[in-house]
Design a protein around this motif. Sequence first.
Motif, PDB file in Angstrom:
ATOM      1  N   ARG A  55      -3.593   9.072   6.327  1.00  0.00           N
ATOM      2  CA  ARG A  55      -2.802   9.045   7.562  1.00  0.00           C
ATOM      3  C   ARG A  55      -1.340   9.011   7.135  1.00  0.00           C
ATOM      4  N   ASP A  56      -0.576   9.957   7.645  1.00  0.00           N
ATOM      5  CA  ASP A  56       0.853  10.049   7.313  1.00  0.00           C
ATOM      6  C   ASP A  56       1.082  10.067   5.807  1.00  0.00           C
ATOM      7  N   GLY A  57       0.193  10.753   5.072  1.00  0.00           N
ATOM      8  CA  GLY A  57       0.354  10.906   3.635  1.00  0.00           C
ATOM      9  C   GLY A  57      -0.090   9.720   2.800  1.00  0.00           C
ATOM     10  N   VAL A  58      -0.653   8.696   3.433  1.00  0.00           N
ATOM     11  CA  VAL A  58      -1.105   7.494   2.719  1.00  0.00           C
ATOM     12  C   VAL A  58      -2.619   7.426   2.796  1.00  0.00           C
ATOM     13  N   SER A  59      -3.275   7.263   1.657  1.00  0.00           N
ATOM     14  CA  SER A  59      -4.732   7.199   1.656  1.00  0.00           C
ATOM     15  C   SER A  59      -5.215   5.792   1.987  1.00  0.00           C
ATOM     16  N   VAL A  60      -6.374   5.736   2.624  1.00  0.00           N
ATOM     17  CA  VAL A  60      -6.971   4.433   2.910  1.00  0.00           C
ATOM     18  C   VAL A  60      -7.305   3.715   1.606  1.00  0.00           C
ATOM     19  N   GLY A  61      -7.613   4.475   0.555  1.00  0.00           N
ATOM     20  CA  GLY A  61      -7.866   3.856  -0.749  1.00  0.00           C
ATOM     21  C   GLY A  61      -6.671   3.079  -1.248  1.00  0.00           C
ATOM     22  N   SER A  62      -5.481   3.651  -1.128  1.00  0.00           N
ATOM     23  CA  SER A  62      -4.282   2.944  -1.585  1.00  0.00           C
ATOM     24  C   SER A  62      -4.002   1.717  -0.725  1.00  0.00           C
ATOM     25  N   VAL A  63      -4.340   1.789   0.557  1.00  0.00           N
ATOM     26  CA  VAL A  63      -4.175   0.634   1.447  1.00  0.00           C
ATOM     27  C   VAL A  63      -5.084  -0.508   0.977  1.00  0.00           C
ATOM     28  N   LEU A  64      -6.347  -0.187   0.682  1.00  0.00           N
ATOM     29  CA  LEU A  64      -7.285  -1.219   0.218  1.00  0.00           C
ATOM     30  C   LEU A  64      -6.901  -1.753  -1.157  1.00  0.00           C
ATOM     31  N   ILE A  65      -6.445  -0.874  -2.043  1.00  0.00           N
ATOM     32  CA  ILE A  65      -6.013  -1.318  -3.375  1.00  0.00           C
ATOM     33  C   ILE A  65      -4.816  -2.242  -3.255  1.00  0.00           C
ATOM     34  N   ASP A  66      -3.824  -1.868  -2.455  1.00  0.00           N
ATOM     35  CA  ASP A  66      -2.628  -2.708  -2.269  1.00  0.00           C
ATOM     36  C   ASP A  66      -2.977  -4.072  -1.698  1.00  0.00           C
ATOM     37  N   ALA A  67      -4.061  -4.147  -0.904  1.00  0.00           N
ATOM     38  CA  ALA A  67      -4.482  -5.411  -0.303  1.00  0.00           C
ATOM     39  C   ALA A  67      -5.380  -6.221  -1.245  1.00  0.00           C
ATOM     40  N   GLY A  68      -5.677  -5.687  -2.436  1.00  0.00           N
ATOM     41  CA  GLY A  68      -6.551  -6.382  -3.375  1.00  0.00           C
ATOM     42  C   GLY A  68      -8.022  -6.294  -3.004  1.00  0.00           C
TER      43      GLY A  68
END
Length: 81
Positions: A55-68
């Motif tokens: 979404r808007d160039g950001v992957s859900v994977g990176s969101v989950l990784i950033d959240a630990g």
Amino acid sequence: MDTPETHPPRCAQEARLGTRATERLRDWLNSGAFRLEENGRDSDRYGRKLRIATRDGVSVGSVLIDAGLARPWEGYRRPWC
């Protein structure tokens, strides 16, 4: 990416992280339109389609990784316990 198992978790810590990761993924998916993008291989050895949800160039994977709640895939699973 590598995420904690939920069915079955190997320990209480993995169960907690798996539940949080599932909830975060559900919230992300329900918060607006997203794209499923191909990235090289079409499917894995089990026949599962391999796609990157963005979404808007950001992957859900990176969101989950950033959240630990996930880790980058290193070619093998590591324990969450």
